[in-house]
Scaffold this motif. Structure first.
Motif, PDB file in Angstrom:
ATOM      1  N   ALA A   1      11.664  -7.829 -12.183  1.00 31.73           N
ATOM      2  CA  ALA A   1      12.066  -7.299 -11.104  1.00 31.73           C
ATOM      3  C   ALA A   1      11.715  -5.518 -11.300  1.00 31.73           C
ATOM      4  N   TYR A   2      12.338  -4.982 -12.505  1.00 34.22           N
ATOM      5  CA  TYR A   2      11.923  -3.725 -12.887  1.00 34.22           C
ATOM      6  C   TYR A   2      10.340  -3.355 -12.666  1.00 34.22           C
ATOM      7  N   ARG A   3       9.603  -4.091 -13.056  1.00 36.96           N
ATOM      8  CA  ARG A   3       8.181  -3.853 -13.189  1.00 36.96           C
ATOM      9  C   ARG A   3       7.788  -3.983 -11.626  1.00 36.96           C
ATOM     10  N   ARG A   4       8.137  -4.767 -10.818  1.00 35.56           N
ATOM     11  CA  ARG A   4       7.824  -5.191  -9.535  1.00 35.56           C
ATOM     12  C   ARG A   4       8.242  -3.702  -8.689  1.00 35.56           C
ATOM     13  N   ALA A   5       9.423  -3.292  -9.185  1.00 31.39           N
ATOM     14  CA  ALA A   5       9.548  -1.919  -8.436  1.00 31.39           C
ATOM     15  C   ALA A   5       8.906  -0.728  -8.769  1.00 31.39           C
ATOM     16  N   ALA A   6       8.547  -0.739 -10.347  1.00 28.00           N
ATOM     17  CA  ALA A   6       7.807   0.418 -10.777  1.00 28.00           C
ATOM     18  C   ALA A   6       6.542   0.460 -10.255  1.00 28.00           C
ATOM     19  N   ASN A   7       5.982  -0.634 -10.217  1.00 26.27           N
ATOM     20  CA  ASN A   7       4.480  -1.123  -9.415  1.00 26.27           C
ATOM     21  C   ASN A   7       4.486  -0.403  -7.922  1.00 26.27           C
ATOM     22  N   ILE A   8       5.308  -0.955  -7.092  1.00 22.94           N
ATOM     23  CA  ILE A   8       5.667  -0.209  -5.623  1.00 22.94           C
ATOM     24  C   ILE A   8       5.472   1.246  -5.964  1.00 22.94           C
ATOM     25  N   LEU A   9       6.548   1.692  -6.516  1.00 20.22           N
ATOM     26  CA  LEU A   9       6.849   3.044  -6.657  1.00 20.22           C
ATOM     27  C   LEU A   9       5.387   3.930  -7.088  1.00 20.22           C
ATOM     28  N   ARG A  10       4.847   3.460  -8.018  1.00 16.24           N
ATOM     29  CA  ARG A  10       3.515   4.203  -8.689  1.00 16.24           C
ATOM     30  C   ARG A  10       2.702   4.263  -7.281  1.00 16.24           C
ATOM     31  N   ILE A  11       2.234   2.956  -6.719  1.00 19.11           N
ATOM     32  CA  ILE A  11       1.346   2.934  -5.606  1.00 19.11           C
ATOM     33  C   ILE A  11       1.568   3.961  -4.581  1.00 19.11           C
ATOM     34  N   GLU A  12       2.885   3.935  -4.300  1.00 21.91           N
ATOM     35  CA  GLU A  12       3.465   5.075  -3.173  1.00 21.91           C
ATOM     36  C   GLU A  12       3.351   6.363  -3.539  1.00 21.91           C
ATOM     37  N   GLU A  13       3.764   6.689  -4.792  1.00 25.69           N
ATOM     38  CA  GLU A  13       3.733   7.932  -5.100  1.00 25.69           C
ATOM     39  C   GLU A  13       2.256   8.316  -5.483  1.00 25.69           C
ATOM     40  N   LYS A  14       1.721   7.616  -5.387  1.00 27.44           N
ATOM     41  CA  LYS A  14      -0.043   7.962  -5.834  1.00 27.44           C
ATOM     42  C   LYS A  14      -0.567   8.489  -4.201  1.00 27.44           C
TER      43      LYS A  14
END
Length: 728
Positions: free
Chosen positions: A617-630
């Motif tokens: 779940a952490y990785r899923r959240a981190a991936n979403i945040l990375r894409i959106e922050e980019k």
């Protein structure tokens, strides 16, 4: 398969170079045969004072091969066609045209017939020997440019019992007339002369019959066994020294251990002095009584079976040892004529490093840093400072000038002679430890303070001067210093704020030396850390660049700790995740004991189903945040409860708030397992959130609020460990 036998026979090869040379010979030959498709089987190497050799099994000949290469289009001309013809060695008429996807292409079919293995070896050996990587080489006689560690006398090379014919001529260079043959030689004195061999079995048996033991491990075992037997016969034991054993095995072809005696007049010398004198100058083995007292006997290893049983050899070595020990007594008696402290002014004229001042300036830093460290490790500050002040004084003594290996140890003896406190003397003697993986770490608090001060000053200074280790070298032994710091902390269970200690060591380089006043000093490491996004902890007492410098050096220590733990079988990624945890002030972990406890708790947590699911779940959240922050830039970890539209996001927000206090309390109390257990309650709400909630809602307000919720989740977990560093 037929057997290849290769021996390179020369004048005496330095013992320290023999084993590496045998490894290099095997490696270079394997590499040279690889293009022909030959892979040596059952490869064995040998090394000794006058020869390096190898034996291996190889097929009679290489395997015929047919290779196909696709070239340019069939209608190609000019450079494309010419380059392809050049690379294949064929003419245009020898190429085949084949239909392929997109058109007709040229194909080269290259056939290579098998070659006799002997011919391949003969072709490979001359260039291999001419580029052999000895640490030091020499030329001798004549005009040949061929070099070897010592004059090369013979080359024995047979394959399948027949000589592999080659020589070392190169144009007008006659290569000293060296050519391969089937001849070798036995012991220089006991069995002089040449003899022919055609197989490994003949070579080994022929050498043994002529007083040569070809295998270094066998010579080592013989020496160890016989010296121990001779010592035991007199009720003594051998002081273990594996390095000396390997060296002596490289000095003799036919080891004959003997015992000699030490005059009683020298038995009041420190045992370390006697052992070092015997080891460094004469390659003798020291003996001791079972209770640890030095014995007045020593062991030597001759390279000949003397007709008188070795009496003359022993007598000659005893005379030499008396002269050596007389020199040692001269230094021992002379050094004690003046106090250890009186030698300190001489250190002002000894350069520690061009960028880091003198040994005298280093003494000032060690005194200061040892005083700072003392209360952190339970030592008396005044005694620690005194030991730090005197730790390097013996570098100006006659004994250490003669035997650098005794630095620290002699300082201890001289400090005791001067009446210094026992803790001060012991700290001086132990401050270099641990010297290697098998060496004990200091245990007494004063010694711990000075040993840490010595190593941390070394690390800080060379990192500040941007003299860091590289992939190809570590000239200032900084990796060893880092492992020393780690071992001292781990094995003594020390709770040290390493960032503060590093900063204190950095400030120990005073502006008066023209170092910290220089804006470049220490800034390379700090700039790298700042450029990587480092932010000093809120309320840090250190200037930002100093805090960044300390963080950069902590990264180096963390990497060395990961290497050590990996060698112990631990998961290095777990350690990296634990080290990356960010507390309330935003700073990384710098307490190694706490770090290791956190890593153990994280390892145990991730081995559970709840831990594995929460990591996903952490990785899923981190991936979403990375894409959106980019796309949109930094997303704040803020949540507006009024915008939580769905029950699942409300539940997640409430659980995050509920566990926040419990996690903080557990981390503050260093109950890391408890903190992990608290986080396990997130599993259900997080799973429900990702199942029911669309994060990227069309409504920007909802989308950013949900991203803020994920950012809050990630931040909460990062307080315990930086989960993104966990592999798998």
């Amino acid at each position: 398969m037929p057997e290849l036998l290769l021996e390179l026979f020369s004048e005496e090869i330095p013992a320290r170079m023999q084993a590496r040379a045998a490894e290099d010979l095997a490696r270079l030959l394997t590499e040279a045969l690889k293009p022909a498709g030959l892979v040596p089987q059952n490869l064995r190497t040998f090394h000794g004072p006058r020869r390096i050799a190898l034996a291996a099994e190889l097929p009679e000949a290489t395997t015929p091969v047919a290779e196909e290469r696709r070239g340019p289009r069939a209608d190609a001309t000019g450079p494309a066609l010419e380059g392809f013809l050049r690379s294949t060695g064929l003419t245009r008429e020898q190429l085949e045209e084949r239909e392929g996807k997109g058109g007709t292409y040229l194909y080269a079919v290259i056939r290579r017939n098998g070659r006799a293995t002997g011919d391949v070896v003969a072709e490979a050996m001359p260039p291999l020997l001419r580029r052999f990587p000895w640490p030091k080489s020499m030329r001798w006689g004549g005009t040949s440019t061929f070099t070897w560690v010592r004059p090369l006398k013979r080359i024995l090379c047979t394959f399948g019992g027949r000589v592999v014919a080659f020589d070392l001529r190169q144009g007008e260079d006659d290569g000293h007339g060296l050519a391969a043959s089937d001849l070798t030689e036995g012991h220089r004195l006991m069995a002089p002369g040449v003899f022919a061999v055609h197989s490994l079995a003949e070579w080994e048996s022929g050498l043994r019959a002529r007083k040569v033991i070809p295998g270094a491990p066998e010579r080592e075992a013989m020496i160890e066994r016989e010296v121990a037997r001779l010592a035991a016969a007199e009720g003594l034991e051998v002081v273990q020294d594996r390095g000396l054993l390997a060296e002596v095995a490289g000095l003799v072809e036919w080891p004959v251990p003997l015992l000699g005696g030490i005059d009683d007049a020298f038995m009041d010398l420190p045992p370390e002095v006697m052992r070092t004198t015997m080891r460094v100058n004469q390659r003798y083995f020291a003996l001791r009584h079972p209770d640890g007292r030095a014995a007045n006997r020593f062991a030597l290893v001759a390279n000949i079976e003397a007709v008188d049983g070795g009496r003359a050899i022993v007598a000659g070595n005893e005379r030499v040892l008396r002269a050596r020990l007389s020199d040692a007594r001269f230094f021992w008696d002379g050094d004690r004529q003046q106090r250890l402290e009186s030698r300190l002014p001489k250190l002002a004229h000894v350069v520690f490093h061009a960028k880091l001042g003198t040994q005298g300036q280093r003494v000032e830093r060690l005194e200061r840093l040892a005083r700072f460290l003392a209360p952190l490790v339970g030592a008396d500050p005044e005694k620690a400072a005194r030991a730090g002040r005197l730790a390097k004084a013996d570098l100006a003594s006659g004994m250490v000038g003669e035997f650098p290996e005794l630095q620290g140890l002699m300082g201890r003896y001289y400090a005791l002679h001067d009446g210094e406190a026992p803790e001060v003397a012991e700290a001086i003697g132990a401050h270099y430890r641990p010297l290697g993986p098998g060496d004990e770490v200091p245990r007494e608090p004063t010694a711990i303070a000075v040993a840490l001060a010595d190593k941390i000053d070394q690390l800080v200074g060379f990192f500040a001067a941007d003299e860091r280790p590289t992939g190809s070298g570590d000239p200032y032994a900084l990796r060893r210093a880092a492992l020393g710091v780690i071992r001292i902390i781990r094995e003594n269970g020390l709770r040290l704020p390493l960032a503060d200690v590093i900063a204190e060591a950095f400030f120990g380089y005073p502006a008066a030396q023209g170092l910290t006043a220089d804006p470049e000093f220490g800034m390379a490491v700090a700039a790298e850390k700042m450029n990587a996004g480092f932010q000093p902890p809120a309320g840090s007492a250190q200037p930002p660049m100093v805090a960044a410098f300390a963080a950069g050096l902590l990264d180096f220590l963390a990497e060395r700790l990961r290497v050590q733990l990996r060698a112990e079988g631990a998961r290095h990624d777990i350690l990296a995740a634990a080290f990356g945890a960010r507390g309330e002030a935003g700073g990384g972990e710098d307490d190694l004991v706490r770090l290791l406890a956190r890593a153990d708790a994280l390892r145990d947590f991730l081995s559970t189903p709840e831990g594995a699911d929460l990591l996903a779940a952490y990785r899923r959240a981190a991936n979403i945040l990375r894409i959106e922050e980019k796309k949109s830039g930094e997303i704040p970890a803020t949540v507006d409860p009024s915008l939580l539209a769905l029950a699942e996001e409300v539940t997640l927000w409430e659980v995050l708030n509920d566990i926040d206090v419990a996690v903080r309390e557990a981390l503050d109390a260093e109950r890391f397992s408890t903190a992990m257990t608290v986080f396990a309650t997130l599993r259900g709400p997080v799973d429900a959130f990702f199942e029911k909630v669309v994060v990227n809602d069309a409504d920007p307000a909802l989308r950013y609020n949900r991203l803020g919720l994920l950012k809050t989740l990630r931040g909460a977990m990062d307080r315990v460990a930086e989960f993104q560093r966990v592999e798998g």
